[in-house]
Design an enzyme around this catalytic site. Sequence first.
Site, mmCIF file in Angstrom:
data_model
loop_
_atom_site.group_PDB
_atom_site.id
_atom_site.type_symbol
_atom_site.label_atom_id
_atom_site.label_comp_id
_atom_site.label_asym_id
_atom_site.label_seq_id
_atom_site.Cartn_x
_atom_site.Cartn_y
_atom_site.Cartn_z
ATOM 1 N N CYS A 54 -58.007 5.143 -9.936
ATOM 2 C CA CYS A 54 -57.439 4.086 -9.081
ATOM 3 C C CYS A 54 -55.993 3.784 -9.497
ATOM 4 O O CYS A 54 -55.679 3.688 -10.685
ATOM 5 C CB CYS A 54 -58.293 2.830 -9.194
ATOM 6 S SG CYS A 54 -57.677 1.491 -8.153
ATOM 7 N N CYS A 58 -55.666 -3.322 -12.875
ATOM 8 C CA CYS A 58 -56.556 -4.426 -13.272
ATOM 9 C C CYS A 58 -56.898 -4.255 -14.756
ATOM 10 O O CYS A 58 -57.450 -3.218 -15.149
ATOM 11 C CB CYS A 58 -57.821 -4.426 -12.435
ATOM 12 S SG CYS A 58 -57.473 -4.349 -10.665
ATOM 13 N N CYS A 61 -60.381 -2.987 -16.062
ATOM 14 C CA CYS A 61 -61.099 -1.934 -15.328
ATOM 15 C C CYS A 61 -60.932 -0.526 -15.913
ATOM 16 O O CYS A 61 -59.819 0.005 -15.962
ATOM 17 C CB CYS A 61 -60.662 -1.933 -13.870
ATOM 18 S SG CYS A 61 -61.570 -0.689 -12.917
ATOM 19 N N CYS A 98 -74.883 -1.759 -2.701
ATOM 20 C CA CYS A 98 -73.461 -2.072 -2.659
ATOM 21 C C CYS A 98 -72.692 -0.824 -3.062
ATOM 22 O O CYS A 98 -72.872 -0.307 -4.163
ATOM 23 C CB CYS A 98 -73.163 -3.220 -3.612
ATOM 24 S SG CYS A 98 -71.437 -3.706 -3.569
ATOM 25 N N CYS A 130 -73.615 -3.340 1.496
ATOM 26 C CA CYS A 130 -72.377 -4.007 1.090
ATOM 27 C C CYS A 130 -71.385 -2.921 0.685
ATOM 28 O O CYS A 130 -71.786 -1.860 0.220
ATOM 29 C CB CYS A 130 -72.671 -4.925 -0.095
ATOM 30 S SG CYS A 130 -71.203 -5.668 -0.833
ATOM 31 N N CYS A 190 -68.673 -11.516 0.050
ATOM 32 C CA CYS A 190 -69.116 -11.593 -1.340
ATOM 33 C C CYS A 190 -67.848 -11.623 -2.185
ATOM 34 O O CYS A 190 -67.060 -10.677 -2.143
ATOM 35 C CB CYS A 190 -69.965 -10.365 -1.665
ATOM 36 S SG CYS A 190 -70.383 -10.221 -3.405
ATOM 37 N N ARG A 262 -74.566 -14.548 -8.018
ATOM 38 C CA ARG A 262 -74.978 -13.260 -8.598
ATOM 39 C C ARG A 262 -74.660 -13.163 -10.068
ATOM 40 O O ARG A 262 -73.506 -13.263 -10.463
ATOM 41 C CB ARG A 262 -74.204 -12.108 -7.929
ATOM 42 C CG ARG A 262 -74.752 -11.732 -6.679
ATOM 43 C CD ARG A 262 -73.927 -10.769 -5.873
ATOM 44 N NE ARG A 262 -74.386 -11.000 -4.535
ATOM 45 C CZ ARG A 262 -75.496 -10.490 -4.042
ATOM 46 N NH1 ARG A 262 -76.207 -9.653 -4.749
ATOM 47 N NH2 ARG A 262 -75.900 -10.804 -2.845
#
Length: 364
Positions: A54, A58, A61, A98, A130, A190, A262
């Site tokens: 990616c 972040c 991550c 998801c 999701c 979400c 969650r």
Amino acid sequence: MSEVRHNWTKQEILDIYNKPFMELLYEAATVHRENHDPNTVQVSTLLSIKTGGCPEDCGYCPQAARYHTKVEGNDLMSVSQVKAQALRAKTAGSSRVCMGAAWRNVKDGPEFDQVLEMVRTINKLDMEVCCTLGMITENQAHRLAEAGLYAYNHNLDTSEDYYKDVISTRAFKDRLDTIDNVRKSNVTVCSGGIIGMGEALEDRAGMLVALSTLDPQPESVPINALVAVEGTPMADLPPIPIWDMVRMVATTRIIMPETQVRLSAGRTQMSREGQAMCFFAGANSIFAGDKLLTTPNPDVNEDMAMFKLLGLNPQKAFTKVSQPKTVEAEDSRYEAKGEKPKWTRPGHTIDRNEAAKKKANLTE
Ligand code: SF4
């Protein structure tokens, strides 16, 4: 029933978070019982349909290309691979799949078409679907809705103030824009965040202000504990105490009474007693499966044993919102516009993210 308020202030939220522990737990459990069945917990399976590589930074991550962690990248999975995994998840008790792709944003094209086909396929298995694919446009949200998407995940991660210490490649407002685009379709939202990233209590409260003042509030709010992964800028941060997790869950439950709260990343570091306290405080969803995208998660059998011990039942699919209809690609009302969402490049750097990037380059 508790009133749903959209005008919570940071101070009000901090006052709830800092209540004497027993009082906080009792209040949260009371709100929970008024709005949900306390013995039912929704079980989702998180599937990484495209892993690693990616371009974002972040700080938490392991899928960010620049940190060179031990995550092995994978191209987009095929529809049949996803179908097989969804069926396995259904048999194991999951009502929702998801699908996560390590993308900055969605681009119209063959890969997005493939994701739309995955959504159609899973919805036809009568499971909630999701997606978490990064930033999307309004048209892309409509196309996902038509395919039968039930929910779109797009976390705020932290407060607006602390955001610039976690991510430099986009701005907090970009997150809100995608949530806004999702809201223009009939897909549920979400959105939650992570605690344990070095943020102050004010930041935890700030994130909850941002989520609770959305109108409507997100149907689902994941509360993650940081899983510190070697190679990321946050690798050396200590795990958060369970008490912080319970306080965060309880506060979320009180200010967002109708939302599914969650219990997400970080469960491997929690005892069953700790998780039981979270359920008592209002958590009513977990992610099942031995991996959460790329980080470890308790085994499904372990979770089902915990459910048995606590007398919890997995929630049936479409209990809260009815099943969306799937429109086949050839009948779609929405054409691909060849677009990708616009986002801000804030133009600042984060020292620890830069240091992690340098370290990765040195060890290459
Ligand atoms: S959290 Fe998502 S956007 Fe950020 S680096 Fe990881 S995969 Fe990319």
